[in-house]
Design a protein around this motif. Structure first.
Motif, PDB file in Angstrom:
ATOM      1  N   MET A   1       0.855  -1.176   0.000  1.00 56.57           N
ATOM      2  CA  MET A   1       0.000   0.000   0.000  1.00 56.57           C
ATOM      3  C   MET A   1       0.897   1.234   0.000  1.00 56.57           C
ATOM      4  N   LYS A   2       0.674   2.118  -0.946  1.00 55.85           N
ATOM      5  CA  LYS A   2       1.419   3.371  -1.024  1.00 55.85           C
ATOM      6  C   LYS A   2       1.062   4.246   0.179  1.00 55.85           C
ATOM      7  N   GLN A   3       2.027   4.892   0.767  1.00 57.33           N
ATOM      8  CA  GLN A   3       1.801   5.737   1.933  1.00 57.33           C
ATOM      9  C   GLN A   3       1.190   7.057   1.491  1.00 57.33           C
ATOM     10  N   SER A   4      -0.147   7.134   1.585  1.00 57.48           N
ATOM     11  CA  SER A   4      -0.835   8.376   1.238  1.00 57.48           C
ATOM     12  C   SER A   4      -2.232   8.381   1.835  1.00 57.48           C
ATOM     13  N   VAL A   5      -2.751   9.562   2.079  1.00 59.67           N
ATOM     14  CA  VAL A   5      -4.139   9.754   2.476  1.00 59.67           C
ATOM     15  C   VAL A   5      -4.758  10.631   1.406  1.00 59.67           C
ATOM     16  N   SER A   6      -5.846  10.154   0.800  1.00 64.03           N
ATOM     17  CA  SER A   6      -6.495  10.867  -0.296  1.00 64.03           C
ATOM     18  C   SER A   6      -7.618  11.781   0.186  1.00 64.03           C
ATOM     19  N   LEU A   7      -8.501  11.223   1.012  1.00 66.31           N
ATOM     20  CA  LEU A   7      -9.646  11.958   1.517  1.00 66.31           C
ATOM     21  C   LEU A   7      -9.785  11.720   3.013  1.00 66.31           C
ATOM     22  N   ILE A   8     -10.261  12.737   3.712  1.00 65.05           N
ATOM     23  CA  ILE A   8     -10.665  12.594   5.107  1.00 65.05           C
ATOM     24  C   ILE A   8     -12.144  12.940   5.139  1.00 65.05           C
ATOM     25  N   THR A   9     -12.965  11.952   5.496  1.00 66.73           N
ATOM     26  CA  THR A   9     -14.411  12.143   5.522  1.00 66.73           C
ATOM     27  C   THR A   9     -14.872  12.303   6.955  1.00 66.73           C
ATOM     28  N   LEU A  10     -15.539  13.411   7.221  1.00 69.04           N
ATOM     29  CA  LEU A  10     -16.082  13.674   8.544  1.00 69.04           C
ATOM     30  C   LEU A  10     -17.578  13.386   8.524  1.00 69.04           C
ATOM     31  N   GLY A  11     -18.006  12.461   9.376  1.00 66.69           N
ATOM     32  CA  GLY A  11     -19.430  12.191   9.522  1.00 66.69           C
ATOM     33  C   GLY A  11     -20.050  13.302  10.346  1.00 66.69           C
ATOM     34  N   VAL A  12     -21.070  13.961   9.805  1.00 67.63           N
ATOM     35  CA  VAL A  12     -21.663  15.125  10.467  1.00 67.63           C
ATOM     36  C   VAL A  12     -23.139  14.889  10.780  1.00 67.63           C
ATOM     37  N   ALA A  13     -23.596  15.438  11.904  1.00 66.83           N
ATOM     38  CA  ALA A  13     -24.983  15.257  12.335  1.00 66.83           C
ATOM     39  C   ALA A  13     -25.952  16.060  11.464  1.00 66.83           C
ATOM     40  N   ASP A  14     -25.548  17.236  11.028  1.00 62.88           N
ATOM     41  CA  ASP A  14     -26.403  18.113  10.229  1.00 62.88           C
ATOM     42  C   ASP A  14     -25.565  18.623   9.054  1.00 62.88           C
ATOM     43  N   TYR A  15     -25.791  18.057   7.881  1.00 66.97           N
ATOM     44  CA  TYR A  15     -24.966  18.349   6.705  1.00 66.97           C
ATOM     45  C   TYR A  15     -24.942  19.839   6.368  1.00 66.97           C
ATOM     46  N   GLU A  16     -26.107  20.465   6.246  1.00 64.40           N
ATOM     47  CA  GLU A  16     -26.157  21.881   5.848  1.00 64.40           C
ATOM     48  C   GLU A  16     -25.457  22.776   6.869  1.00 64.40           C
ATOM     49  N   ARG A  17     -25.651  22.480   8.143  1.00 66.78           N
ATOM     50  CA  ARG A  17     -25.009  23.268   9.199  1.00 66.78           C
ATOM     51  C   ARG A  17     -23.492  23.116   9.134  1.00 66.78           C
ATOM     52  N   ALA A  18     -23.034  21.875   8.945  1.00 66.86           N
ATOM     53  CA  ALA A  18     -21.587  21.628   8.870  1.00 66.86           C
ATOM     54  C   ALA A  18     -20.971  22.311   7.648  1.00 66.86           C
ATOM     55  N   LYS A  19     -21.640  22.208   6.510  1.00 71.68           N
ATOM     56  CA  LYS A  19     -21.123  22.842   5.286  1.00 71.68           C
ATOM     57  C   LYS A  19     -21.047  24.358   5.468  1.00 71.68           C
ATOM     58  N   ALA A  20     -22.092  24.934   6.049  1.00 69.02           N
ATOM     59  CA  ALA A  20     -22.102  26.387   6.285  1.00 69.02           C
ATOM     60  C   ALA A  20     -20.974  26.798   7.236  1.00 69.02           C
ATOM     61  N   PHE A  21     -20.686  25.958   8.228  1.00 70.30           N
ATOM     62  CA  PHE A  21     -19.598  26.239   9.166  1.00 70.30           C
ATOM     63  C   PHE A  21     -18.268  26.323   8.438  1.00 70.30           C
ATOM     64  N   TYR A  22     -17.957  25.315   7.615  1.00 72.42           N
ATOM     65  CA  TYR A  22     -16.674  25.320   6.901  1.00 72.42           C
ATOM     66  C   TYR A  22     -16.604  26.460   5.892  1.00 72.42           C
ATOM     67  N   GLU A  23     -17.719  26.757   5.228  1.00 78.65           N
ATOM     68  CA  GLU A  23     -17.739  27.890   4.302  1.00 78.65           C
ATOM     69  C   GLU A  23     -17.510  29.194   5.056  1.00 78.65           C
ATOM     70  N   ALA A  24     -18.047  29.285   6.271  1.00 82.49           N
ATOM     71  CA  ALA A  24     -17.857  30.489   7.091  1.00 82.49           C
ATOM     72  C   ALA A  24     -16.401  30.651   7.515  1.00 82.49           C
ATOM     73  N   LEU A  25     -15.678  29.554   7.561  1.00 86.68           N
ATOM     74  CA  LEU A  25     -14.248  29.621   7.866  1.00 86.68           C
ATOM     75  C   LEU A  25     -13.411  29.996   6.637  1.00 86.68           C
ATOM     76  N   GLY A  26     -14.071  30.133   5.493  1.00 87.65           N
ATOM     77  CA  GLY A  26     -13.368  30.512   4.279  1.00 87.65           C
ATOM     78  C   GLY A  26     -13.082  29.360   3.332  1.00 87.65           C
ATOM     79  N   TRP A  27     -13.545  28.159   3.663  1.00 85.14           N
ATOM     80  CA  TRP A  27     -13.352  27.006   2.781  1.00 85.14           C
ATOM     81  C   TRP A  27     -14.352  27.092   1.625  1.00 85.14           C
ATOM     82  N   SER A  28     -13.922  26.675   0.436  1.00 86.07           N
ATOM     83  CA  SER A  28     -14.788  26.677  -0.741  1.00 86.07           C
ATOM     84  C   SER A  28     -15.074  25.242  -1.164  1.00 86.07           C
ATOM     85  N   VAL A  29     -16.348  24.959  -1.365  1.00 87.69           N
ATOM     86  CA  VAL A  29     -16.746  23.625  -1.813  1.00 87.69           C
ATOM     87  C   VAL A  29     -16.324  23.460  -3.271  1.00 87.69           C
ATOM     88  N   SER A  30     -15.574  22.388  -3.558  1.00 87.44           N
ATOM     89  CA  SER A  30     -15.174  22.088  -4.935  1.00 87.44           C
ATOM     90  C   SER A  30     -16.242  21.276  -5.656  1.00 87.44           C
TER      91      SER A  30
END
Length: 139
Positions: A1-30
């Motif tokens: 197995m090649k030493q790499s991490v491709s994605l980190i998936t966070l399980g969230v209780a409220d998808y829209e709330r979590a997405k809005a939180f990260y966007e509020a931190l300045g993250w942009s959804v690709s």
């Protein structure tokens, strides 16, 4: 197995709330597909997905104690490579929670838990490109 991490998936209780939180931190959804948000973060992709959906997809009961709500993902170039990596993990003591199989997004993936219970999805996703270093390319 090649030493790499491709994605980190966070399980969230409220998808829209979590997405809005990260966007509020300045993250942009690709990409935003079926209530799943993908944020390009250098060579790693941070993913937000419903906690219940992530637990079910990983074959792990969400009992709060043994399921952290996080799955690490290692993307590979082929279905055969998915099979090989999952089998290699099983051989060295991992518990396979989802045997490699077709996925709802048109790919192929399996999930195992490492010796400490951390969930790893090994996936071939034809919708993602892979750079030579194994990094996921979302564009």
């Amino acid at each position: 197995m090649k030493q790499s991490v491709s994605l980190i998936t966070l399980g969230v209780a409220d998808y829209e709330r979590a997405k809005a939180f990260y966007e509020a931190l300045g993250w942009s959804v690709s990409r935003d597909i079926e209530e799943t948000a993908f944020f390009q973060a250098n060579g790693v992709v941070l993913v937000l997905w419903g906690r219940e959906k992530l637990a079910e997809d990983s074959g792990i009961a969400d009992d709060g104690a043994s399921w952290s709500g996080i799955a690490l993902a290692h993307n590979v170039a082929s279905r055969d490579e998915v099979d090989a990596v999952v089998e290699q993990a099983r051989t060295v003591g991992a518990t396979v929670t989802r045997e490699p199989a077709e996925t709802f997004y048109g790919g192929y993936a399996g999930v195992f838990r490492d010796l400490d219970g951390h969930a790893w999805e090994i996936a071939h996703n034809p919708g993602f490109g892979l750079a030579d270093d194994g990094s996921v390319i979302l564009s």
